[in-house]
Design a protein around this motif. Structure first.
Motif, mmCIF file in Angstrom:
data_model
loop_
_atom_site.group_PDB
_atom_site.id
_atom_site.type_symbol
_atom_site.label_atom_id
_atom_site.label_comp_id
_atom_site.label_asym_id
_atom_site.label_seq_id
_atom_site.Cartn_x
_atom_site.Cartn_y
_atom_site.Cartn_z
ATOM 1 N N SER A 43 0.869 -1.180 0.000
ATOM 2 C CA SER A 43 0.000 0.000 0.000
ATOM 3 C C SER A 43 0.902 1.225 0.000
ATOM 4 O O SER A 43 1.934 1.235 0.674
ATOM 5 C CB SER A 43 -0.901 0.014 1.237
ATOM 6 N N TYR A 44 0.489 2.244 -0.749
ATOM 7 C CA TYR A 44 1.342 3.422 -0.858
ATOM 8 C C TYR A 44 0.516 4.679 -1.076
ATOM 9 O O TYR A 44 -0.599 4.634 -1.591
ATOM 10 C CB TYR A 44 2.358 3.249 -1.999
ATOM 11 N N SER A 45 1.105 5.791 -0.637
ATOM 12 C CA SER A 45 0.468 7.094 -0.809
ATOM 13 C C SER A 45 1.564 8.132 -0.953
ATOM 14 O O SER A 45 2.560 8.081 -0.206
ATOM 15 C CB SER A 45 -0.402 7.418 0.402
ATOM 16 N N PRO A 46 1.440 9.057 -1.895
ATOM 17 C CA PRO A 46 0.329 9.240 -2.811
ATOM 18 C C PRO A 46 0.305 8.139 -3.865
ATOM 19 O O PRO A 46 1.331 7.545 -4.186
ATOM 20 C CB PRO A 46 0.581 10.607 -3.436
ATOM 21 N N ALA A 47 -0.886 7.896 -4.394
ATOM 22 C CA ALA A 47 -1.090 6.760 -5.279
ATOM 23 C C ALA A 47 -1.159 7.114 -6.763
ATOM 24 O O ALA A 47 -0.918 6.251 -7.595
ATOM 25 C CB ALA A 47 -2.384 6.042 -4.888
ATOM 26 N N ASP A 48 -1.497 8.323 -7.097
ATOM 27 C CA ASP A 48 -1.745 8.668 -8.489
ATOM 28 C C ASP A 48 -0.516 8.415 -9.344
ATOM 29 O O ASP A 48 0.585 8.804 -8.941
ATOM 30 C CB ASP A 48 -2.144 10.148 -8.570
ATOM 31 N N PRO A 49 -0.575 7.723 -10.432
ATOM 32 C CA PRO A 49 -1.739 7.289 -11.190
ATOM 33 C C PRO A 49 -2.240 5.885 -10.836
ATOM 34 O O PRO A 49 -3.126 5.364 -11.498
ATOM 35 C CB PRO A 49 -1.234 7.324 -12.629
ATOM 36 N N GLY A 50 -1.678 5.263 -9.805
ATOM 37 C CA GLY A 50 -2.147 3.944 -9.385
ATOM 38 C C GLY A 50 -3.321 4.054 -8.431
ATOM 39 O O GLY A 50 -3.850 5.139 -8.198
ATOM 40 N N THR A 51 -3.699 2.917 -7.858
ATOM 41 C CA THR A 51 -4.801 2.903 -6.885
ATOM 42 C C THR A 51 -4.296 2.994 -5.458
ATOM 43 O O THR A 51 -5.057 3.258 -4.548
ATOM 44 C CB THR A 51 -5.645 1.623 -7.006
ATOM 45 N N ALA A 76 0.248 -2.852 -14.679
ATOM 46 C CA ALA A 76 0.899 -1.725 -15.363
ATOM 47 C C ALA A 76 0.551 -0.414 -14.662
ATOM 48 O O ALA A 76 1.429 0.437 -14.440
ATOM 49 C CB ALA A 76 0.483 -1.680 -16.829
ATOM 50 N N ARG A 77 -0.708 -0.257 -14.277
ATOM 51 C CA ARG A 77 -1.135 0.970 -13.585
ATOM 52 C C ARG A 77 -0.448 1.092 -12.226
ATOM 53 O O ARG A 77 0.011 2.165 -11.841
ATOM 54 C CB ARG A 77 -2.650 0.958 -13.411
ATOM 55 N N GLU A 78 -0.384 -0.014 -11.473
ATOM 56 C CA GLU A 78 0.254 0.039 -10.155
ATOM 57 C C GLU A 78 1.745 0.270 -10.270
ATOM 58 O O GLU A 78 2.335 0.967 -9.444
ATOM 59 C CB GLU A 78 -0.049 -1.217 -9.341
ATOM 60 N N ALA A 79 2.379 -0.305 -11.286
ATOM 61 C CA ALA A 79 3.813 -0.060 -11.487
ATOM 62 C C ALA A 79 4.057 1.423 -11.762
ATOM 63 O O ALA A 79 5.015 2.009 -11.243
ATOM 64 C CB ALA A 79 4.338 -0.924 -12.632
ATOM 65 N N GLU A 80 3.185 2.035 -12.555
ATOM 66 C CA GLU A 80 3.304 3.477 -12.801
ATOM 67 C C GLU A 80 3.089 4.267 -11.513
ATOM 68 O O GLU A 80 3.787 5.240 -11.241
ATOM 69 C CB GLU A 80 2.294 3.919 -13.861
ATOM 70 N N ASP A 97 8.369 -0.087 -15.929
ATOM 71 C CA ASP A 97 8.563 -1.393 -16.565
ATOM 72 C C ASP A 97 9.444 -2.311 -15.719
ATOM 73 O O ASP A 97 9.327 -3.536 -15.795
ATOM 74 C CB ASP A 97 9.184 -1.229 -17.956
ATOM 75 N N ASP A 98 10.331 -1.728 -14.914
ATOM 76 C CA ASP A 98 11.194 -2.524 -14.046
ATOM 77 C C ASP A 98 10.438 -3.097 -12.850
ATOM 78 O O ASP A 98 10.946 -3.991 -12.163
ATOM 79 C CB ASP A 98 12.369 -1.685 -13.536
ATOM 80 N N LEU A 99 9.238 -2.591 -12.578
ATOM 81 C CA LEU A 99 8.457 -3.037 -11.427
ATOM 82 C C LEU A 99 7.358 -4.023 -11.795
ATOM 83 O O LEU A 99 6.908 -4.795 -10.946
ATOM 84 C CB LEU A 99 7.831 -1.824 -10.730
ATOM 85 N N VAL A 100 6.925 -4.023 -13.035
ATOM 86 C CA VAL A 100 5.785 -4.836 -13.463
ATOM 87 C C VAL A 100 5.960 -6.305 -13.122
ATOM 88 O O VAL A 100 5.030 -6.951 -12.624
ATOM 89 C CB VAL A 100 5.510 -4.653 -14.975
ATOM 90 N N ALA A 104 1.740 -9.025 -8.767
ATOM 91 C CA ALA A 104 0.859 -10.162 -9.031
ATOM 92 C C ALA A 104 -0.370 -9.736 -9.812
ATOM 93 O O ALA A 104 -0.916 -8.657 -9.593
ATOM 94 C CB ALA A 104 0.431 -10.799 -7.707
ATOM 95 N N GLU A 105 -0.783 -10.610 -10.714
ATOM 96 C CA GLU A 105 -2.002 -10.406 -11.492
ATOM 97 C C GLU A 105 -3.079 -11.365 -11.004
ATOM 98 O O GLU A 105 -2.795 -12.307 -10.277
ATOM 99 C CB GLU A 105 -1.720 -10.658 -12.972
ATOM 100 N N ASP A 106 -4.298 -11.132 -11.463
ATOM 101 C CA ASP A 106 -5.428 -11.993 -11.102
ATOM 102 C C ASP A 106 -5.525 -13.199 -12.037
ATOM 103 O O ASP A 106 -6.551 -13.453 -12.642
ATOM 104 C CB ASP A 106 -6.744 -11.204 -11.166
ATOM 105 N N GLU A 107 -4.433 -13.928 -12.167
ATOM 106 C CA GLU A 107 -4.419 -15.112 -13.013
ATOM 107 C C GLU A 107 -3.938 -16.288 -12.184
ATOM 108 O O GLU A 107 -2.841 -16.269 -11.646
ATOM 109 C CB GLU A 107 -3.506 -14.900 -14.211
#
Length: 149
Positions: A43-51, A76-80, A97-100, A104-107
């Motif tokens: 969890s992180y703040s500030p979050a923009d552009p992620g959630t 991709a959004r969370e890495a950004e 791209d180094d964080l992606v 974890a994905e929902d797969e």
């Protein structure tokens, strides 16, 4: 039994933290909550552009086999968001791209909690090892407990 621990990074140092309490800090912060060596919630703040929430290992939706356990992920959004969070600290930039690959994905096809772990790397078995690599990629110090695990 796996590793459990929750830590808060306040931009300077790590401290143990209660996962049920949202940090009340004026500047950027990041928490790492490790559950049974299988899932880490970042969890992180500030979050923009992620959630403001990303996962390492598996997502709660996969871990608990319950679609309501967490919101759908967009790595991709969370890495950004995490790269932007890192820049907010005023330190060297991190490329999203180094964080992606850490996130974890929902797969479900790649995760089997009963898989024989003898032939796998530590980062594929113990999420805390992958968290150490993730924090290193963010150029952050690592909580002492994770260095001992």
């Amino acid at each position: 039994m796996g590793f459990f621990g929750t830590y808060l990074y306040d931009g300077d140092k790590w401290t143990p933290h209660d996962n049920d309490v949202r940090p009340d800090l004026p500047g950027p912060w990041l928490t790492v909550d490790i559950h049974d060596s299988d899932i880490a919630t970042i969890s992180y703040s500030p979050a923009d552009p992620g959630t403001g929430v990303a996962y390492i290992g598996v997502t709660p939706r996969i871990y608990f086999d319950d679609e309501t356990a967490s919101a759908p992920t967009d790595v991709a959004r969370e890495a950004e968001g995490l790269a932007a969070w890192r820049e907010e600290l005023g330190a060297s930039a991190v490329i999203s791209d180094d964080l992606v690959d850490f996130l974890a994905e929902d797969e479900a096809e790649d995760w089997d909690s009963d898989e024989d772990s003898d032939d796998l790397a530590d980062t594929e078995v113990f999420v805390e090892a992958k968290v150490v690599e993730f924090l290193t990629a963010l150029s952050l110090p690592v909580p002492d407990d994770l260095l001992r695990s």
